[in-house]
Design an enzyme around this catalytic site. Structure first.
Site, PDB file in Angstrom:
ATOM      1  N   HIS A  93       0.828  -1.214   0.000  1.00  0.00           N
ATOM      2  CA  HIS A  93       0.000   0.000   0.000  1.00  0.00           C
ATOM      3  C   HIS A  93       0.862   1.264   0.000  1.00  0.00           C
ATOM      4  O   HIS A  93       1.940   1.302   0.598  1.00  0.00           O
ATOM      5  CB  HIS A  93      -0.954  -0.011   1.204  1.00  0.00           C
ATOM      6  CG  HIS A  93      -2.048  -1.024   1.067  1.00  0.00           C
ATOM      7  ND1 HIS A  93      -2.733  -1.542   2.148  1.00  0.00           N
ATOM      8  CD2 HIS A  93      -2.561  -1.629  -0.033  1.00  0.00           C
ATOM      9  CE1 HIS A  93      -3.639  -2.416   1.712  1.00  0.00           C
ATOM     10  NE2 HIS A  93      -3.540  -2.491   0.396  1.00  0.00           N
ATOM     11  N   ASP A 108       0.731   4.104   1.433  1.00  0.00           N
ATOM     12  CA  ASP A 108       1.121   4.768   2.685  1.00  0.00           C
ATOM     13  C   ASP A 108       2.258   4.027   3.387  1.00  0.00           C
ATOM     14  O   ASP A 108       2.730   4.463   4.446  1.00  0.00           O
ATOM     15  CB  ASP A 108      -0.085   4.963   3.616  1.00  0.00           C
ATOM     16  CG  ASP A 108      -0.730   3.667   4.072  1.00  0.00           C
ATOM     17  OD1 ASP A 108      -0.941   2.777   3.224  1.00  0.00           O
ATOM     18  OD2 ASP A 108      -1.033   3.543   5.280  1.00  0.00           O
ATOM     19  N   HIS A 152      -4.412  -8.741   5.475  1.00  0.00           N
ATOM     20  CA  HIS A 152      -4.622  -7.357   5.003  1.00  0.00           C
ATOM     21  C   HIS A 152      -4.264  -7.282   3.514  1.00  0.00           C
ATOM     22  O   HIS A 152      -5.025  -6.776   2.698  1.00  0.00           O
ATOM     23  CB  HIS A 152      -3.749  -6.426   5.840  1.00  0.00           C
ATOM     24  CG  HIS A 152      -3.837  -4.981   5.474  1.00  0.00           C
ATOM     25  ND1 HIS A 152      -4.961  -4.221   5.686  1.00  0.00           N
ATOM     26  CD2 HIS A 152      -2.934  -4.140   4.914  1.00  0.00           C
ATOM     27  CE1 HIS A 152      -4.743  -2.973   5.261  1.00  0.00           C
ATOM     28  NE2 HIS A 152      -3.525  -2.906   4.791  1.00  0.00           N
ATOM     29  N   HIS A 176       0.003   2.303  12.320  1.00  0.00           N
ATOM     30  CA  HIS A 176      -1.001   3.367  12.444  1.00  0.00           C
ATOM     31  C   HIS A 176      -1.368   3.619  13.905  1.00  0.00           C
ATOM     32  O   HIS A 176      -1.368   2.684  14.715  1.00  0.00           O
ATOM     33  CB  HIS A 176      -2.291   2.992  11.696  1.00  0.00           C
ATOM     34  CG  HIS A 176      -2.166   2.992  10.205  1.00  0.00           C
ATOM     35  ND1 HIS A 176      -2.392   4.111   9.434  1.00  0.00           N
ATOM     36  CD2 HIS A 176      -1.828   1.997   9.341  1.00  0.00           C
ATOM     37  CE1 HIS A 176      -2.218   3.797   8.154  1.00  0.00           C
ATOM     38  NE2 HIS A 176      -1.869   2.519   8.070  1.00  0.00           N
TER      39      HIS A 176
HETATM   40 FE    FE Z   1      -1.558   1.457   6.154  1.00  0.00          FE
HETATM   41 ZN    ZN Z   2      -2.226  -1.124   4.361  1.00  0.00          ZN
END
Ligand code: FE
Ligand code: ZN
Length: 253
Positions: free
Chosen positions: A55, A57, A111, A166
């Site tokens: 991903h 980010d 994920h 996160h």
């Molecule tokens: Fe993330």
């Molecule tokens: Zn992610």
């Protein structure tokens, strides 16, 4: 060994910088700017980049970092990762001489399908798999894969520091409390995190012991968690169905 430095990025991401003397390794640099600022400020050179999953980010800063600091890039072989030089499938042990440390690489699909976690020197860098009081969304994998991945991480020593990517703990705890209101350890964590966040401080890292005691996704065998899952979906039976019901519930919570 190394110190771990927290670099906040975007809304709620953490990029982890591992520092040993003048050498640095970064985990999941979604943005290059804040990393370069610290490298320049402290006169560090970047020795390697570790990526947990594809991903943006988590890897969006890789190209720009490589332009400044050519270095090794470790990451999932099964995913599209910018500049990847050391493709990993999970199961390897990697040695980072610059840090004087070794990391075990775990495959943790769920994920994303190629998602990896890195474990070394009592630290776990788990990207978007295990969060403070929660777990990542199932964008690519199945509930069975994610539960398996979480169980692999939960089996690490209690004292392991959990560096997720996160700052989601406070919101996750609201859901956890809806699932398991009678859990005293959970109530205590809610109070603690409220104070921490009110001071503008980070709740990460946590520990494996704390996650096992308070994270509903690691507690699919607990009677109150099972009862809550059943109240959402009749006929739920066994840890996998409990986990799947919780994950569904959390998606719309
Ligand atoms: Fe993330
Ligand atoms: Zn992610």
């Amino acid at each position: 060994m190394f110190d771990v430095i927290r670099i906040p990025a975007f809304q709620d991401n953490y990029i982890w910088l591992l520092r040993n003397g003048a050498a640095a390794v970064v985990v999941d640099p979604g943005d290059a700017r804040p990393v370069i600022d610290i490298l320049e400020r402290d006169g560090l050179s970047l020795a390697a980049i570790l990526i947990t999953h594809h991903h943006a980010d988590h890897q969006g800063g890789v190209a720009s970092l490589l332009a400044h600091y050519p270095c090794q890039v470790f990451g999932p072989a099964a995913e599209s990762i910018t500049g990847l030089t050391q493709p990993l499938r999970g199961g390897e042990t990697i040695r980072l001489d610059s840090l004087g440390a070794e990391f075990r690489v775990f495959p943790v699909p769920g994920h994303t399908l190629g998602h990896l976690a890195y474990y070394g020197a009592g630290c776990l860098f788990c990207g978007d798999t295990l969060f403070g009081a929660g777990c990542g969304r199932l964008f690519e994998g199945s509930p069975a894969q994610m539960l398996d991945s979480l169980e692999r991480l939960a089996a690490l020593p209690d004292a392991t520091s959990v560096y997720c990517a996160h700052e989601y703990t406070e919101a996750n705890l609201r859901f956890a409390l809806a699932v398991e209101a009678g859990n005293r350890n959970l109530q205590a964590r809610v109070d603690e995190v409220a104070v921490t966040r009110a001071k503008g401080l980070s709740t990460v890292p946590s520990t494996i012991a704390l996650e096992k005691a308070t994270n509903p996704f690691l507690r699919c065998n607990e009677p109150e968690v099972i009862a809550s899952a059943k109240s959402r979906e009749a006929g739920v039976d066994g840890p996998l169905q409990v986990f799947a019901a919780l994950r569904e519930w959390k998606n719309s919570y």
